[in-house]
Every structure is written in structure tokens, then in C-alpha cells.
Design a protein around this motif. Structure first.
Motif, PDB file in Angstrom:
ATOM      1  N   ASP A   6      39.846  28.821  20.158  1.00  0.00           N
ATOM      2  CA  ASP A   6      40.987  29.715  19.982  1.00  0.00           C
ATOM      3  C   ASP A   6      40.784  31.056  20.678  1.00  0.00           C
ATOM      4  OD1 ASP A   6      42.421  27.895  18.488  1.00  0.00           O
ATOM      5  OD2 ASP A   6      41.483  28.543  16.615  1.00  0.00           O
ATOM      6  N   ALA A   7      39.592  31.350  21.125  1.00  0.00           N
ATOM      7  CA  ALA A   7      39.301  32.627  21.771  1.00  0.00           C
ATOM      8  C   ALA A   7      39.493  32.494  23.284  1.00  0.00           C
ATOM      9  CB  ALA A   7      37.875  33.067  21.453  1.00  0.00           C
ATOM     10  N   VAL A   8      40.745  32.489  23.689  1.00  0.00           N
ATOM     11  CA  VAL A   8      41.044  32.364  25.113  1.00  0.00           C
ATOM     12  C   VAL A   8      41.121  33.751  25.737  1.00  0.00           C
ATOM     13  CG1 VAL A   8      42.204  30.160  24.909  1.00  0.00           C
ATOM     14  CG2 VAL A   8      43.504  32.253  24.650  1.00  0.00           C
ATOM     15  N   GLY A   9      40.788  33.827  26.988  1.00  0.00           N
ATOM     16  CA  GLY A   9      40.865  35.091  27.708  1.00  0.00           C
ATOM     17  C   GLY A   9      42.245  35.318  28.281  1.00  0.00           C
ATOM     18  N   TRP A  10      42.425  36.467  28.904  1.00  0.00           N
ATOM     19  CA  TRP A  10      43.730  36.773  29.480  1.00  0.00           C
ATOM     20  C   TRP A  10      43.738  36.668  30.993  1.00  0.00           C
ATOM     21  CZ3 TRP A  10      43.825  41.199  32.532  1.00  0.00           C
ATOM     22  CH2 TRP A  10      42.751  42.053  32.380  1.00  0.00           C
ATOM     23  N   ILE A  11      42.611  36.308  31.587  1.00  0.00           N
ATOM     24  CA  ILE A  11      42.541  36.124  33.035  1.00  0.00           C
ATOM     25  C   ILE A  11      42.383  34.640  33.334  1.00  0.00           C
ATOM     26  CG2 ILE A  11      41.195  36.569  35.119  1.00  0.00           C
ATOM     27  CD1 ILE A  11      40.397  39.232  33.957  1.00  0.00           C
ATOM     28  N   ASP A  12      43.260  34.124  34.198  1.00  0.00           N
ATOM     29  CA  ASP A  12      43.150  32.741  34.639  1.00  0.00           C
ATOM     30  C   ASP A  12      42.207  32.712  35.840  1.00  0.00           C
ATOM     31  OD1 ASP A  12      43.490  30.075  35.102  1.00  0.00           O
ATOM     32  OD2 ASP A  12      45.464  30.272  36.026  1.00  0.00           O
ATOM     33  N   TRP A  13      40.953  32.355  35.591  1.00  0.00           N
ATOM     34  CA  TRP A  13      39.931  32.445  36.621  1.00  0.00           C
ATOM     35  C   TRP A  13      40.135  31.447  37.739  1.00  0.00           C
ATOM     36  CZ3 TRP A  13      37.508  36.726  37.019  1.00  0.00           C
ATOM     37  CH2 TRP A  13      37.271  37.509  35.881  1.00  0.00           C
ATOM     38  N   THR A  14      40.801  30.346  37.467  1.00  0.00           N
ATOM     39  CA  THR A  14      41.080  29.382  38.522  1.00  0.00           C
ATOM     40  C   THR A  14      42.024  29.986  39.556  1.00  0.00           C
ATOM     41  OG1 THR A  14      40.799  27.605  36.925  1.00  0.00           O
ATOM     42  CG2 THR A  14      41.883  27.051  38.987  1.00  0.00           C
ATOM     43  N   THR A  15      43.031  30.717  39.104  1.00  0.00           N
ATOM     44  CA  THR A  15      43.962  31.373  40.019  1.00  0.00           C
ATOM     45  C   THR A  15      43.261  32.466  40.817  1.00  0.00           C
ATOM     46  OG1 THR A  15      45.769  30.918  38.491  1.00  0.00           O
ATOM     47  CG2 THR A  15      46.156  32.600  40.166  1.00  0.00           C
ATOM     48  N   VAL A  16      42.400  33.216  40.168  1.00  0.00           N
ATOM     49  CA  VAL A  16      41.642  34.253  40.868  1.00  0.00           C
ATOM     50  C   VAL A  16      40.763  33.624  41.941  1.00  0.00           C
ATOM     51  CG1 VAL A  16      39.845  36.009  40.594  1.00  0.00           C
ATOM     52  CG2 VAL A  16      41.669  35.824  38.905  1.00  0.00           C
ATOM     53  N   GLN A  17      40.120  32.513  41.616  1.00  0.00           N
ATOM     54  CA  GLN A  17      39.250  31.841  42.572  1.00  0.00           C
ATOM     55  C   GLN A  17      40.050  31.318  43.760  1.00  0.00           C
ATOM     56  OE1 GLN A  17      37.264  28.349  41.119  1.00  0.00           O
ATOM     57  NE2 GLN A  17      35.737  28.410  42.717  1.00  0.00           N
ATOM     58  N   MET A  18      41.193  30.707  43.509  1.00  0.00           N
ATOM     59  CA  MET A  18      41.986  30.170  44.610  1.00  0.00           C
ATOM     60  C   MET A  18      42.523  31.285  45.505  1.00  0.00           C
ATOM     61  SD  MET A  18      41.541  27.036  44.436  1.00  0.00           S
ATOM     62  CE  MET A  18      42.543  26.701  45.843  1.00  0.00           C
ATOM     63  N   ALA A  19      42.968  32.388  44.916  1.00  0.00           N
ATOM     64  CA  ALA A  19      43.445  33.518  45.716  1.00  0.00           C
ATOM     65  C   ALA A  19      42.322  34.104  46.565  1.00  0.00           C
ATOM     66  CB  ALA A  19      44.043  34.584  44.805  1.00  0.00           C
ATOM     67  N   ALA A  20      41.131  34.187  46.003  1.00  0.00           N
ATOM     68  CA  ALA A  20      39.986  34.713  46.753  1.00  0.00           C
ATOM     69  C   ALA A  20      39.596  33.767  47.889  1.00  0.00           C
ATOM     70  CB  ALA A  20      38.798  34.934  45.818  1.00  0.00           C
ATOM     71  N   LEU A  21      39.676  32.465  47.656  1.00  0.00           N
ATOM     72  CA  LEU A  21      39.339  31.510  48.713  1.00  0.00           C
ATOM     73  C   LEU A  21      40.369  31.526  49.845  1.00  0.00           C
ATOM     74  CD1 LEU A  21      38.053  28.496  46.599  1.00  0.00           C
ATOM     75  CD2 LEU A  21      36.716  29.998  48.086  1.00  0.00           C
ATOM     76  N   ILE A  22      41.636  31.695  49.501  1.00  0.00           N
ATOM     77  CA  ILE A  22      42.675  31.800  50.534  1.00  0.00           C
ATOM     78  C   ILE A  22      42.480  33.078  51.341  1.00  0.00           C
ATOM     79  CG2 ILE A  22      45.154  32.125  50.902  1.00  0.00           C
ATOM     80  CD1 ILE A  22      45.558  30.197  48.486  1.00  0.00           C
ATOM     81  N   ALA A  23      42.230  34.183  50.661  1.00  0.00           N
ATOM     82  CA  ALA A  23      41.978  35.449  51.359  1.00  0.00           C
ATOM     83  C   ALA A  23      40.727  35.344  52.223  1.00  0.00           C
ATOM     84  CB  ALA A  23      41.842  36.584  50.349  1.00  0.00           C
TER      85      ALA A  23
END
Length: 64
Positions: free
Chosen positions: A36-53
Motif C-alpha cells: 500500500d506504500a506506493v510512491g508518487w514518481i513513476d520510475w518506468t516513465t522517468v527511465q524511458m524519457a531519460a533513454l529517449i533523451a
């Protein structure tokens, strides 16, 4: 290598580090004990954006 290419290569390296950090955080998020302790950052999206950049910046930096 010109100054602009060096700057782009440095930014690409920073994106690579960000992608690695996001992958590590996503792996930790997947192994959490309290589901139940989920974070507020979707790390998969951050990773994909960083890989595209990373791909774009590396392409611009090492363009012939």
C-alpha cells in the motif's frame, strides 16, 4: 570534438545515469514489503524519457 559536442555528450552521460538510477528505484519499488506504500514518481516513465533523451543527445553529439 567541439565544445557543443562535449556539452551534448555530457548531457547524454547524465541521461544515462538518470536512467540507471530510475531502473534501480523501480527495482526497489517492485520489492517493497508494504504494497500500500506506493510512491508518487513513476520510475518506468522517468527511465524511458531519460533513454529517449540519451538517444537524441548522443545522436547529436556524435553526428558526423
Amino acid at each position: 570534438m567541439s565544445d557543443a559536442q562535449a556539452l551534448l555528450a555530457g548531457l547524454a552521460a547524465g541521461c544515462a545515469l538518470l536512467a540507471l538510477f530510475a531502473a534501480w528505484r523501480q527495482a526497489r519499488r517492485g520489492r517493497r514489503r508494504d504494497l500500500d506504500a506506493v510512491g508518487w514518481i513513476d520510475w518506468t516513465t522517468v527511465q524511458m524519457a531519460a533513454l529517449i533523451a540519451l538517444a537524441v543527445l548522443a545522436g547529436l553529439a556524435f553526428k558526423a
